[in-house]
Design a protein around this motif. Sequence first.
Motif, PDB file in Angstrom:
ATOM      1  N   ASP A 195      17.962 -55.555 -20.507  1.00 42.55           N
ATOM      2  CA  ASP A 195      16.734 -56.341 -20.602  1.00 42.55           C
ATOM      3  C   ASP A 195      15.788 -56.082 -19.433  1.00 42.55           C
ATOM      4  O   ASP A 195      14.576 -56.230 -19.565  1.00 42.55           O
ATOM      5  N   VAL A 196      16.353 -55.722 -18.284  1.00 43.38           N
ATOM      6  CA  VAL A 196      15.570 -55.537 -17.059  1.00 43.38           C
ATOM      7  C   VAL A 196      15.998 -54.245 -16.380  1.00 43.38           C
ATOM      8  O   VAL A 196      17.198 -54.010 -16.187  1.00 43.38           O
ATOM      9  N   ILE A 197      15.029 -53.405 -16.033  1.00 47.87           N
ATOM     10  CA  ILE A 197      15.278 -52.231 -15.197  1.00 47.87           C
ATOM     11  C   ILE A 197      14.643 -52.469 -13.838  1.00 47.87           C
ATOM     12  O   ILE A 197      13.501 -52.921 -13.735  1.00 47.87           O
ATOM     13  N   ILE A 198      15.410 -52.152 -12.796  1.00 49.70           N
ATOM     14  CA  ILE A 198      14.909 -52.144 -11.428  1.00 49.70           C
ATOM     15  C   ILE A 198      14.978 -50.703 -10.936  1.00 49.70           C
ATOM     16  O   ILE A 198      15.991 -50.024 -11.114  1.00 49.70           O
ATOM     17  N   ALA A 199      13.901 -50.220 -10.353  1.00 50.45           N
ATOM     18  CA  ALA A 199      13.862 -48.831  -9.892  1.00 50.45           C
ATOM     19  C   ALA A 199      13.060 -48.738  -8.609  1.00 50.45           C
ATOM     20  O   ALA A 199      12.230 -49.609  -8.315  1.00 50.45           O
ATOM     21  N   ASN A 200      13.301 -47.675  -7.845  1.00 51.04           N
ATOM     22  CA  ASN A 200      12.447 -47.420  -6.687  1.00 51.04           C
ATOM     23  C   ASN A 200      11.457 -46.320  -7.020  1.00 51.04           C
ATOM     24  O   ASN A 200      11.325 -45.913  -8.171  1.00 51.04           O
ATOM     25  N   GLU A 201      10.792 -45.803  -6.002  1.00 51.57           N
ATOM     26  CA  GLU A 201       9.722 -44.837  -6.245  1.00 51.57           C
ATOM     27  C   GLU A 201      10.242 -43.490  -6.747  1.00 51.57           C
ATOM     28  O   GLU A 201       9.477 -42.667  -7.223  1.00 51.57           O
ATOM     29  N   GLU A 202      11.552 -43.251  -6.674  1.00 48.27           N
ATOM     30  CA  GLU A 202      12.122 -41.976  -7.121  1.00 48.27           C
ATOM     31  C   GLU A 202      12.934 -42.074  -8.409  1.00 48.27           C
ATOM     32  O   GLU A 202      13.020 -41.111  -9.169  1.00 48.27           O
ATOM     33  N   ASP A 203      13.569 -43.226  -8.660  1.00 48.37           N
ATOM     34  CA  ASP A 203      14.601 -43.320  -9.688  1.00 48.37           C
ATOM     35  C   ASP A 203      14.132 -42.926 -11.082  1.00 48.37           C
ATOM     36  O   ASP A 203      14.826 -42.203 -11.801  1.00 48.37           O
ATOM     37  N   ALA A 204      12.976 -43.427 -11.493  1.00 46.54           N
ATOM     38  CA  ALA A 204      12.508 -43.159 -12.851  1.00 46.54           C
ATOM     39  C   ALA A 204      12.314 -41.657 -13.075  1.00 46.54           C
ATOM     40  O   ALA A 204      12.611 -41.133 -14.158  1.00 46.54           O
ATOM     41  N   GLU A 205      11.847 -40.970 -12.039  1.00 50.14           N
ATOM     42  CA  GLU A 205      11.659 -39.525 -12.155  1.00 50.14           C
ATOM     43  C   GLU A 205      12.993 -38.795 -12.213  1.00 50.14           C
ATOM     44  O   GLU A 205      13.205 -37.915 -13.061  1.00 50.14           O
ATOM     45  N   LYS A 206      13.924 -39.156 -11.325  1.00 54.23           N
ATOM     46  CA  LYS A 206      15.197 -38.442 -11.244  1.00 54.23           C
ATOM     47  C   LYS A 206      16.055 -38.674 -12.477  1.00 54.23           C
ATOM     48  O   LYS A 206      16.755 -37.759 -12.931  1.00 54.23           O
ATOM     49  N   VAL A 207      16.032 -39.892 -13.012  1.00 58.63           N
ATOM     50  CA  VAL A 207      16.918 -40.220 -14.137  1.00 58.63           C
ATOM     51  C   VAL A 207      16.272 -39.919 -15.485  1.00 58.63           C
ATOM     52  O   VAL A 207      16.902 -39.353 -16.373  1.00 58.63           O
ATOM     53  N   PHE A 208      14.993 -40.273 -15.648  1.00 57.39           N
ATOM     54  CA  PHE A 208      14.356 -40.160 -16.960  1.00 57.39           C
ATOM     55  C   PHE A 208      13.150 -39.217 -16.998  1.00 57.39           C
ATOM     56  O   PHE A 208      12.476 -39.115 -18.011  1.00 57.39           O
ATOM     57  N   GLY A 209      12.867 -38.551 -15.876  1.00 59.87           N
ATOM     58  CA  GLY A 209      11.772 -37.585 -15.856  1.00 59.87           C
ATOM     59  C   GLY A 209      10.393 -38.214 -15.925  1.00 59.87           C
ATOM     60  O   GLY A 209       9.423 -37.542 -16.289  1.00 59.87           O
ATOM     61  N   ILE A 210      10.289 -39.486 -15.568  1.00 65.48           N
ATOM     62  CA  ILE A 210       9.005 -40.190 -15.612  1.00 65.48           C
ATOM     63  C   ILE A 210       8.453 -40.264 -14.188  1.00 65.48           C
ATOM     64  O   ILE A 210       8.977 -41.009 -13.352  1.00 65.48           O
ATOM     65  N   LYS A 211       7.417 -39.520 -13.905  1.00 63.72           N
ATOM     66  CA  LYS A 211       6.900 -39.405 -12.537  1.00 63.72           C
ATOM     67  C   LYS A 211       5.572 -40.128 -12.384  1.00 63.72           C
ATOM     68  O   LYS A 211       4.700 -40.044 -13.251  1.00 63.72           O
ATOM     69  N   ALA A 212       5.433 -40.828 -11.269  1.00 58.22           N
ATOM     70  CA  ALA A 212       4.161 -41.470 -10.949  1.00 58.22           C
ATOM     71  C   ALA A 212       3.161 -40.421 -10.486  1.00 58.22           C
ATOM     72  O   ALA A 212       3.470 -39.588  -9.629  1.00 58.22           O
ATOM     73  N   GLU A 213       1.974 -40.458 -11.042  1.00 55.51           N
ATOM     74  CA  GLU A 213       0.939 -39.501 -10.677  1.00 55.51           C
ATOM     75  C   GLU A 213       0.385 -39.797  -9.283  1.00 55.51           C
ATOM     76  O   GLU A 213       0.336 -40.938  -8.839  1.00 55.51           O
ATOM     77  N   GLU A 214      -0.036 -38.732  -8.600  1.00 50.79           N
ATOM     78  CA  GLU A 214      -0.699 -38.819  -7.290  1.00 50.79           C
ATOM     79  C   GLU A 214       0.138 -39.590  -6.272  1.00 50.79           C
ATOM     80  O   GLU A 214      -0.374 -40.406  -5.508  1.00 50.79           O
ATOM     81  N   THR A 215       1.438 -39.321  -6.295  1.00 47.56           N
ATOM     82  CA  THR A 215       2.348 -39.955  -5.349  1.00 47.56           C
ATOM     83  C   THR A 215       3.146 -38.889  -4.623  1.00 47.56           C
ATOM     84  O   THR A 215       3.640 -37.943  -5.233  1.00 47.56           O
ATOM     85  N   ASP A 216       3.280 -39.049  -3.308  1.00 47.93           N
ATOM     86  CA  ASP A 216       4.089 -38.149  -2.496  1.00 47.93           C
ATOM     87  C   ASP A 216       4.917 -39.002  -1.552  1.00 47.93           C
ATOM     88  O   ASP A 216       4.435 -39.460  -0.514  1.00 47.93           O
ATOM     89  N   ILE A 217       6.188 -39.241  -1.918  1.00 45.46           N
ATOM     90  CA  ILE A 217       7.005 -40.163  -1.141  1.00 45.46           C
ATOM     91  C   ILE A 217       7.349 -39.616   0.238  1.00 45.46           C
ATOM     92  O   ILE A 217       7.655 -40.378   1.158  1.00 45.46           O
ATOM     93  N   THR A 218       7.280 -38.289   0.420  1.00 48.45           N
ATOM     94  CA  THR A 218       7.639 -37.721   1.715  1.00 48.45           C
ATOM     95  C   THR A 218       6.595 -38.002   2.792  1.00 48.45           C
ATOM     96  O   THR A 218       6.914 -38.006   3.981  1.00 48.45           O
ATOM     97  N   ASN A 219       5.357 -38.257   2.374  1.00 53.89           N
ATOM     98  CA  ASN A 219       4.345 -38.602   3.383  1.00 53.89           C
ATOM     99  C   ASN A 219       3.899 -40.054   3.275  1.00 53.89           C
ATOM    100  O   ASN A 219       2.914 -40.451   3.893  1.00 53.89           O
ATOM    101  N   GLY A 220       4.664 -40.854   2.495  1.00 53.68           N
ATOM    102  CA  GLY A 220       4.381 -42.281   2.409  1.00 53.68           C
ATOM    103  C   GLY A 220       3.208 -42.636   1.530  1.00 53.68           C
ATOM    104  O   GLY A 220       2.686 -43.750   1.615  1.00 53.68           O
ATOM    105  N   SER A 221       2.786 -41.707   0.664  1.00 52.14           N
ATOM    106  CA  SER A 221       1.622 -41.961  -0.188  1.00 52.14           C
ATOM    107  C   SER A 221       2.073 -42.387  -1.580  1.00 52.14           C
ATOM    108  O   SER A 221       2.666 -41.596  -2.321  1.00 52.14           O
ATOM    109  N   LEU A 222       1.816 -43.659  -1.941  1.00 56.83           N
ATOM    110  CA  LEU A 222       2.209 -44.195  -3.236  1.00 56.83           C
ATOM    111  C   LEU A 222       0.961 -44.631  -4.004  1.00 56.83           C
ATOM    112  O   LEU A 222       0.085 -45.291  -3.451  1.00 56.83           O
ATOM    113  N   ASN A 223       0.906 -44.274  -5.266  1.00 57.00           N
ATOM    114  CA  ASN A 223      -0.221 -44.615  -6.116  1.00 57.00           C
ATOM    115  C   ASN A 223       0.187 -45.745  -7.057  1.00 57.00           C
ATOM    116  O   ASN A 223       0.957 -45.539  -7.995  1.00 57.00           O
ATOM    117  N   GLU A 224      -0.331 -46.937  -6.817  1.00 52.37           N
ATOM    118  CA  GLU A 224       0.053 -48.110  -7.603  1.00 52.37           C
ATOM    119  C   GLU A 224      -0.249 -47.921  -9.084  1.00 52.37           C
ATOM    120  O   GLU A 224       0.555 -48.301  -9.945  1.00 52.37           O
TER     121      GLU A 224
END
Length: 340
Positions: free
Chosen positions: A190-219
């Motif tokens: 019923d509920v998924i909890i994920a961090n800024e990487e999990d959705a991409e690593k597990v399901f291939g769903i990537k947030a656009e214009e985000t670079d976690i290595t330089n601390g840049s997250l696109n809400e």
Amino acid sequence: MGKIITFGEIMLRLAPQGYDRFVQAKEFSAVYGGGEANVAVSLANYGKEVYFVTKLPKHEIGQCALNELRRFGVSTDYIVRGGERLGIYYCEKGASQRPSKVIYDRARSSISEAKSEDFNWKDIFKDAEWFHFTGITPALSDTCAEITLEAVKAAKELGVKISVDLNYRKKLWSTEKAGRVMGEIVKYCDVIIANEEDAEKVFGIKAEETDITNGSLNEEGYKKVAEQLLNRFNLQYVAITLRESFSASHNGWSGMLYDGKDFFTSKKYDIQIVDRVGGGDSFGAGLIYGLTSGMGSQESLEFAVAASCLKHSIEGDFNLVSLEEVTTLAQGDGSGRVQR
């Protein structure tokens, strides 16, 4: 209110003193922790009736882990005893631009060699309202993946709400296997909890214009991630923790919650880190507490992010804070002034 069940592995954590590196260490501190156990301890601290389910060896080290759970009010009635060993992980705390490091020594642990017949899920879920696990548990072994699938099917059949923290660990399995196994299990959640990487690593769903290595997250990119997850798995909620890693010692911390109609975003905390292990687990526990205690979506999210913020100031895996402390921070008092 029903009981809350968590299922996973509790381990012995060995760490050099302070910020010593492994190669410097003359001694290691010993504590216990693990994703679902951490969630259980938090919920017990908040006054919930919570049970942790696992398999532990019968020897004294297994008993130490069980005693530690009991010490913080977690019920251990459904813990099975057997197998040869308790998993271990070594943790070297990072500082400034040097990252923390984790080394696992958990192969052939009791829970990884558990069998389906070890757990009677219908008995375990009797009078339960919530079941929580993480993606770490099915990654431990093929048998653990099968047991987790059996658990979510039983919980769904009995009307128990189910939450999963994706918690992808590259040292445990590949992205391909994670996606295949978790794709089947999450169908029942019923509920998924994920961090800024999990959705991409597990399901291939990537947030656009985000670079976690330089601390840049696109809400806005993460809103699309939440929408895709919710629609793919017919979920009630998707929660995403947003960590801006400026360094190992300095993070920005916030969260997002999507209920299929509205997006909720939390206030952002500027954190000077004491120990970040268990940060995501403390968020998950806070969210579960809010959603099982009659809080609305925004209030539940703020409680979860505040709880996790406080965890970053505490040594060890467990978030040893009270309900009052979390509520005080969530309501805006983050001054850190001495309480007299």
